[in-house]
Write an enzyme that holds these catalytic residues in place. Structure first.
Site, short mmCIF file in Angstrom:
data_model
loop_
_atom_site.label_atom_id
_atom_site.label_comp_id
_atom_site.label_asym_id
_atom_site.label_seq_id
_atom_site.Cartn_x
_atom_site.Cartn_y
_atom_site.Cartn_z
N GLU A 131 0.84 -1.21 0.00
CA GLU A 131 0.00 0.00 0.00
C GLU A 131 0.87 1.25 0.00
O GLU A 131 1.87 1.32 0.73
CB GLU A 131 -0.89 -0.03 1.24
CG GLU A 131 -2.29 0.42 1.01
CD GLU A 131 -3.06 -0.46 0.03
OE1 GLU A 131 -3.12 -0.09 -1.16
OE2 GLU A 131 -3.59 -1.49 0.46
N HIS A 132 0.46 2.21 -0.83
CA HIS A 132 1.18 3.48 -0.99
C HIS A 132 2.60 3.25 -1.50
O HIS A 132 3.52 4.00 -1.19
CB HIS A 132 1.17 4.30 0.31
CG HIS A 132 -0.19 4.86 0.60
ND1 HIS A 132 -0.66 6.02 0.03
CD2 HIS A 132 -1.21 4.38 1.36
CE1 HIS A 132 -1.89 6.25 0.44
NE2 HIS A 132 -2.26 5.27 1.26
N ASP B 184 2.80 2.21 -4.99
CA ASP B 184 2.74 2.30 -6.47
C ASP B 184 3.33 3.61 -6.99
O ASP B 184 4.13 3.61 -7.92
CB ASP B 184 1.33 2.02 -7.03
CG ASP B 184 0.24 2.99 -6.63
OD1 ASP B 184 0.46 3.80 -5.70
OD2 ASP B 184 -0.85 2.94 -7.24
N ALA C 81 -14.87 3.48 -1.37
CA ALA C 81 -14.61 2.55 -0.26
C ALA C 81 -13.24 1.89 -0.41
O ALA C 81 -12.94 0.90 0.25
CB ALA C 81 -15.71 1.50 -0.20
N GLY C 82 -12.42 2.42 -1.28
CA GLY C 82 -11.08 1.86 -1.44
C GLY C 82 -11.06 0.59 -2.27
O GLY C 82 -10.11 -0.18 -2.23
N SER D 228 -11.70 0.74 -5.67
CA SER D 228 -11.48 1.20 -7.05
C SER D 228 -12.72 1.27 -7.90
O SER D 228 -12.70 0.89 -9.08
CB SER D 228 -10.45 0.31 -7.75
OG SER D 228 -9.22 0.48 -7.17
N SER D 229 -13.79 1.81 -7.33
CA SER D 229 -14.98 2.00 -8.16
C SER D 229 -14.67 2.97 -9.29
O SER D 229 -15.18 2.82 -10.41
CB SER D 229 -16.15 2.49 -7.32
OG SER D 229 -15.79 3.68 -6.65
N GLU E 278 -7.78 10.09 -14.70
CA GLU E 278 -8.01 10.31 -13.27
C GLU E 278 -7.08 11.41 -12.73
O GLU E 278 -7.48 12.27 -11.96
CB GLU E 278 -7.82 9.00 -12.50
CG GLU E 278 -7.96 9.15 -11.02
CD GLU E 278 -9.02 8.27 -10.39
OE1 GLU E 278 -9.57 7.40 -11.06
OE2 GLU E 278 -9.28 8.50 -9.20
N ASP F 228 -4.56 0.73 -9.43
CA ASP F 228 -5.99 0.41 -9.55
C ASP F 228 -6.38 0.11 -11.00
O ASP F 228 -7.03 -0.90 -11.29
CB ASP F 228 -6.84 1.58 -9.03
CG ASP F 228 -6.51 1.92 -7.60
OD1 ASP F 228 -5.79 1.13 -6.95
OD2 ASP F 228 -6.93 2.98 -7.12
C1 GLA Z 1 -5.40 4.56 -4.07
C2 GLA Z 1 -4.69 4.95 -5.36
C3 GLA Z 1 -3.65 3.89 -5.74
C4 GLA Z 1 -2.72 3.58 -4.56
C5 GLA Z 1 -3.53 3.31 -3.29
C6 GLA Z 1 -2.63 3.15 -2.07
O1 GLA Z 1 -6.17 3.42 -4.27
O2 GLA Z 1 -5.61 5.09 -6.40
O3 GLA Z 1 -2.92 4.32 -6.87
O4 GLA Z 1 -1.78 4.60 -4.38
O5 GLA Z 1 -4.45 4.34 -3.03
O6 GLA Z 1 -1.86 2.01 -2.17
#
Ligand code: GLA
Length: 388
Positions: free
Chosen positions: A35-36, A38, A124-125, A127-128, A161, A173
């Site tokens: 996470e965080h 990319d 909601a995290g 990736s909608s 985006e 995503d």
């Molecule tokens: C969001 C961003 C992704 C990534 C995550 C964290 O989903 O769209 O590119 O940075 O946060 O891992």
């Protein structure tokens, strides 16, 4: 999703039953670990879900785009006349941003009737937004025979985006929803974009996603703040070693960072990114060895680092994770996505999932006053055309 019901809605909205629309689907995604990393050129391990966005569309002879969704009462019409301009706070900005990327590459977008339906929760995290973007891209690619590769479309959607919607996300995503493979996770190097599909064999365990249902607040601004803190770390580290991103360093560099990064906050951010990359690499190795116990430990360590060093969790996510870990059958549990709210992803022994959901819901509501939602997803394929 009932396809017949969906196409009925399309005809109710747009009429003309003799002109059949075409159906497309793009999944949402859940990130298992990484996470965080990319936007720092690091490693991620997401998988596509069997939930996502459906799109029915057909060409028309008018110079008009007509948008509708079954999810909200927010239809829109836009005249086609060069590049589209951003609309105020509207979900239509996701498809419009993608359309602009097609137009910039020479596609002559004609009139379209479009009907969307998403069964992945918004904001909601999961990736909608990438899901709406990619479903639009694969549909345009087919209808206008533009011949873009999946990777080209992934990059176009990320650009839409970043530049049109204004969210400075990394590539994870769009990549995950574009390249998803049933029952596999995607081990992606976000710098080179080399990737490998890794089978996810859970045997007597299940994936559970839990939604905090916390209203999204400052996610975008905090996200951009984290990005600049990482850029700051890269700048300061140049006197240690010439690096273009934090992921060029690895865990053996960790003891030396404090000599170059005096700001304690920036130091913690760098520590998270570098240690998380190490965890993703180990997670892939143990997943291939069927060592779910270690995989779960790595998920837990990832969350701890996101709470302590990256500081993107918050009381809702932490309650789900730390209360969840006390329950029987929990192999690993962590936040997924950008953080601050959104969802957790957990691996739980299948026989314990019912108890996990019931007990966690109770304690979560007691502590936060919110009611969580649970999903038991399957890992699905990437964005594609569907047949009726
Ligand atoms: C969001 C961003 C992704 C990534 C995550 C964290 O989903 O769209 O590119 O940075 O946060 O891992």
């Amino acid at each position: 999703m009932n396809k017949r019901h969906f196409s009925e809605k399309f005809y109710e909205k747009y009429g003309n039953r003799n002109d059949r629309p075409v159906l497309f689907f793009s999944p949402g995604r859940v990130n298992l670990i990484g996470e965080h990393t990319d936007y720092n050129g690091g490693y991620v391990l997401p998988c596509a879900l069997n939930y996502g966005t459906y799109l029915l569309l057909r060409k028309t002879s008018e110079k008009l785009l007509r948008f509708s969704t079954l999810n909200f009462n927010e239809d829109a019409e836009t005249v086609i006349n060069g590049l589209f301009r951003k609309k105020d706070k509207s979900w239509i900005n996701y498809p419009l941003g993608v359309m602009n990327e097609f137009i910039k590459r020479g596609t002559d977008i004609s009139g379209l009737d479009l009907l969307y339906y998403g069964d992945v929760p918004n904001a909601a995290g999961l990736s909608s937004s990438a899901s709406i973007e990619m479903v639009t891209a694969v549909a345009l690619n087919e209808l206008f025979s533009t011949g873009f590769t999946t990777l080209e479309m992934v990059k176009m959607c990320q650009k839409a985006e970043n530049e049109f919607v204004g969210m400075n996300c990394g590539i994870m995503d769009q990549f995950a929803v574009g390249f998803g493979k049933k029952d596999h996770a995607i081990f992606l190097n976000c710098d080179s974009l080399d990737y490998e599909n890794v089978p996810v064999i859970l045997e007597d365990c299940s994936l559970i996603i839990t939604n905090t249902n916390k209203k999204r607040g400052l996610t975008d601004s905090k996200y951009n703040e984290r990005r600049s803190e990482c850029e700051k770390a890269v700048e300061l580290l140049q006197s240690y070693r010439t690096v273009k991103n934090l992921s060029e360093l690895n865990t053996t560099d960790l003891p030396y960072l404090h000599k170059y990064i005096s700001d304690p906050v920036v130091l913690k951010r760098a520590k998270h990114v570098i240690s998380e990359n190490g965890r993703v690499q180990e997670a892939v190795k143990v997943l291939k060895e069927n060592n779910l116990t270690r995989f779960g430990e790595l998920m837990n360590l990832s969350h701890d680092s996101l709470r302590d060093d990256y500081e993107v969790t918050g009381p809702e996510l932490d309650t789900l994770v730390y209360e969840g870990r006390k329950l029987p059958g929990v192999i690993g549990t962590r936040m997924t996505g950008a953080g601050f709210g959104g969802c957790t992803v957990s691996i739980v022994k299948t026989g314990d999932t019912r108890n996990f959901m019931a007990k966690l819901a109770r304690v979560y509501t007691e502590i936060t006053g919110l009611i969580p939602d649970f999903y038991k997803p399957a890992i699905g394929n990437g964005a594609r055309k569907l047949s009726f």
